[in-house]
Design a protein around this motif. Structure first.
Motif, mmCIF file in Angstrom:
data_model
loop_
_atom_site.group_PDB
_atom_site.id
_atom_site.type_symbol
_atom_site.label_atom_id
_atom_site.label_comp_id
_atom_site.label_asym_id
_atom_site.label_seq_id
_atom_site.Cartn_x
_atom_site.Cartn_y
_atom_site.Cartn_z
ATOM 1 N N TYR A 135 -1.017 -13.678 -40.844
ATOM 2 C CA TYR A 135 -0.425 -12.844 -39.801
ATOM 3 C C TYR A 135 -1.567 -12.428 -38.891
ATOM 4 O O TYR A 135 -2.659 -12.069 -39.359
ATOM 5 N N ALA A 136 -1.330 -12.502 -37.576
ATOM 6 C CA ALA A 136 -2.400 -12.148 -36.648
ATOM 7 C C ALA A 136 -1.848 -11.430 -35.424
ATOM 8 O O ALA A 136 -0.695 -11.632 -35.035
ATOM 9 N N LYS A 137 -2.704 -10.615 -34.829
ATOM 10 C CA LYS A 137 -2.463 -10.062 -33.506
ATOM 11 C C LYS A 137 -3.450 -10.746 -32.566
ATOM 12 O O LYS A 137 -4.644 -10.850 -32.873
ATOM 13 N N VAL A 138 -2.923 -11.223 -31.454
ATOM 14 C CA VAL A 138 -3.702 -12.063 -30.557
ATOM 15 C C VAL A 138 -3.653 -11.500 -29.141
ATOM 16 O O VAL A 138 -2.569 -11.185 -28.631
ATOM 17 N N GLU A 139 -4.810 -11.384 -28.516
ATOM 18 C CA GLU A 139 -4.862 -11.000 -27.104
ATOM 19 C C GLU A 139 -4.401 -12.175 -26.260
ATOM 20 O O GLU A 139 -4.978 -13.264 -26.339
ATOM 21 N N GLY A 140 -3.356 -11.948 -25.471
ATOM 22 C CA GLY A 140 -2.801 -13.015 -24.651
ATOM 23 C C GLY A 140 -1.392 -13.338 -25.099
ATOM 24 O O GLY A 140 -0.996 -13.061 -26.227
ATOM 25 N N ASP A 176 0.701 -7.869 -23.468
ATOM 26 C CA ASP A 176 0.286 -9.236 -23.815
ATOM 27 C C ASP A 176 -0.515 -9.307 -25.112
ATOM 28 O O ASP A 176 -1.483 -10.060 -25.230
ATOM 29 N N ILE A 177 -0.110 -8.504 -26.087
ATOM 30 C CA ILE A 177 -0.624 -8.640 -27.448
ATOM 31 C C ILE A 177 0.463 -9.355 -28.256
ATOM 32 O O ILE A 177 1.572 -8.834 -28.402
ATOM 33 N N SER A 178 0.151 -10.543 -28.728
ATOM 34 C CA SER A 178 1.129 -11.350 -29.454
ATOM 35 C C SER A 178 0.960 -11.164 -30.958
ATOM 36 O O SER A 178 -0.171 -11.146 -31.466
ATOM 37 N N GLU A 179 2.074 -11.038 -31.659
ATOM 38 C CA GLU A 179 2.059 -11.014 -33.118
ATOM 39 C C GLU A 179 2.614 -12.355 -33.592
ATOM 40 O O GLU A 179 3.698 -12.773 -33.162
ATOM 41 N N ILE A 180 1.864 -13.007 -34.460
ATOM 42 C CA ILE A 180 2.241 -14.366 -34.866
ATOM 43 C C ILE A 180 2.051 -14.554 -36.368
ATOM 44 O O ILE A 180 1.394 -13.756 -37.035
ATOM 45 N N GLU A 181 2.652 -15.625 -36.871
ATOM 46 C CA GLU A 181 2.330 -16.133 -38.205
ATOM 47 C C GLU A 181 1.880 -17.580 -38.029
ATOM 48 O O GLU A 181 2.501 -18.341 -37.282
ATOM 49 N N LEU A 182 0.806 -17.933 -38.709
ATOM 50 C CA LEU A 182 0.269 -19.284 -38.595
ATOM 51 C C LEU A 182 0.023 -19.857 -39.986
ATOM 52 O O LEU A 182 -0.643 -19.223 -40.807
ATOM 53 N N THR A 183 0.561 -21.038 -40.238
ATOM 54 C CA THR A 183 0.325 -21.736 -41.507
ATOM 55 C C THR A 183 -0.525 -22.962 -41.236
ATOM 56 O O THR A 183 -0.148 -23.831 -40.446
ATOM 57 N N ILE A 184 -1.682 -22.997 -41.895
ATOM 58 C CA ILE A 184 -2.594 -24.128 -41.754
ATOM 59 C C ILE A 184 -2.745 -24.818 -43.107
ATOM 60 O O ILE A 184 -2.486 -24.217 -44.154
ATOM 61 N N VAL A 204 -7.442 -10.561 -32.573
ATOM 62 C CA VAL A 204 -8.014 -9.219 -32.696
ATOM 63 C C VAL A 204 -7.718 -8.600 -34.062
ATOM 64 O O VAL A 204 -8.296 -7.570 -34.422
ATOM 65 N N TYR A 205 -6.818 -9.212 -34.821
ATOM 66 C CA TYR A 205 -6.533 -8.746 -36.184
ATOM 67 C C TYR A 205 -6.016 -9.938 -36.971
ATOM 68 O O TYR A 205 -5.186 -10.705 -36.473
ATOM 69 N N LEU A 206 -6.525 -10.100 -38.206
ATOM 70 C CA LEU A 206 -6.142 -11.256 -39.009
ATOM 71 C C LEU A 206 -5.968 -10.855 -40.464
ATOM 72 O O LEU A 206 -6.811 -10.152 -41.028
ATOM 73 N N LYS A 207 -4.871 -11.332 -41.038
ATOM 74 C CA LYS A 207 -4.556 -11.003 -42.426
ATOM 75 C C LYS A 207 -3.916 -12.217 -43.092
ATOM 76 O O LYS A 207 -2.933 -12.764 -42.568
#
Length: 240
Positions: A135-140, A176-184, A204-207
């Motif tokens: 889970y991350a918060k991303v600028e943009g 424009d702060i995006s909250e996302i989930e990313l699976t790699i 800007v934040y990663l968990k």
């Protein structure tokens, strides 16, 4: 399985092998109520009764802990400058625990702490492609175009593009702060941050919230941990 008495006690954190030998010489150790003949004496774990200074010392071959790693500590066994993730596991019995993989010092979330080297290899081997979800918060403003790009692979300055990754947009704020989930499916250095930098954005934040079949317990606050359940251990060992 037989073990030398000095190894048994050292494995259980009583001291170094040399310290344990001193305890044996000073008659602070007993095996089945009798002082051992020497540090090389063989015993059978969980069959023979072992005591140190009158306290029973049971043998645990493997330990598995789930830690919700807080920001500010390092994913290492020792560090001269920072607190390590092992410093949070104050009920550990074994001295040979280590974190399975690494999270950056400012990254929070799921970290498996164990002494099971074979399991760690299975989870970390690049050939296994074990899924890791963040889970991350991303600028943009993260867009559908980014979703498509991540699925195709991103150029993060290495020989090959990243493996296909699943990007989910959870929310985009007016700022424009995006909250996302990313699976790699891999674990390159600073990979999540570098993937977003490649599309002009900044994490800007990663968990980390999952790794393979292991899911972060939502009841664990940053810095808190617990032992894995028998069911969780079975799940993460399924592919072995």
């Amino acid at each position: 399985m037989q073990l030398r008495i000095d190894k048994y006690l050292a494995d259980m954190g009583i001291g170094t092998r040399s310290e344990v030998k001193q305890y044996i010489r000073k008659k602070q150790v007993q095996v089945n109520g009798v002082y051992p003949k020497g540090p090389e004496q063989k015993i059978v774990p969980n069959q023979d009764s072992i005591t140190f200074q009158g306290k029973a010392i049971s043998y645990i071959e493997m330990e598995y802990f789930m830690l919700n790693k807080p920001a500010g500590c390092v994913s290492a066994t020792t560090d001269a400058k920072h607190k390590t993730v092992l410093d949070y596991i104050d009920t550990k019995k074994r001295k040979d625990l280590f974190p399975v993989g690494r999270l950056d010092i400012d990254t929070e979330g799921l970290l498996l702490i164990t002494n099971d080297g074979a399991l760690a290899h299975e989870l970390l081997s690049p050939k296994k492609h074990v899924a890791k979800t963040y889970y991350a918060k991303v600028e943009g403003c993260v867009t559908s175009e980014d979703v498509v790009q991540f699925e195709k692979g991103v150029d993060i300055g290495e020989e090959r593009l990243t493996l296909p990754a699943e990007l989910k947009i959870l929310k985009v704020s007016p700022e424009d702060i995006s909250e996302i989930e990313l699976t790699i499916m891999e674990g390159k250095f600073h990979q999540v941050k570098r993937m977003f930098e490649a599309v002009g954005k900044k994490v800007v934040y990663l968990k980390r919230i999952s790794m393979g079949n292991l899911i972060l317990d939502e009841n664990l606050q940053p810095g808190e941990y617990r032992k894995l359940t028998a069911e969780e251990i079975e799940k993460i060992q399924m592919k072995r």
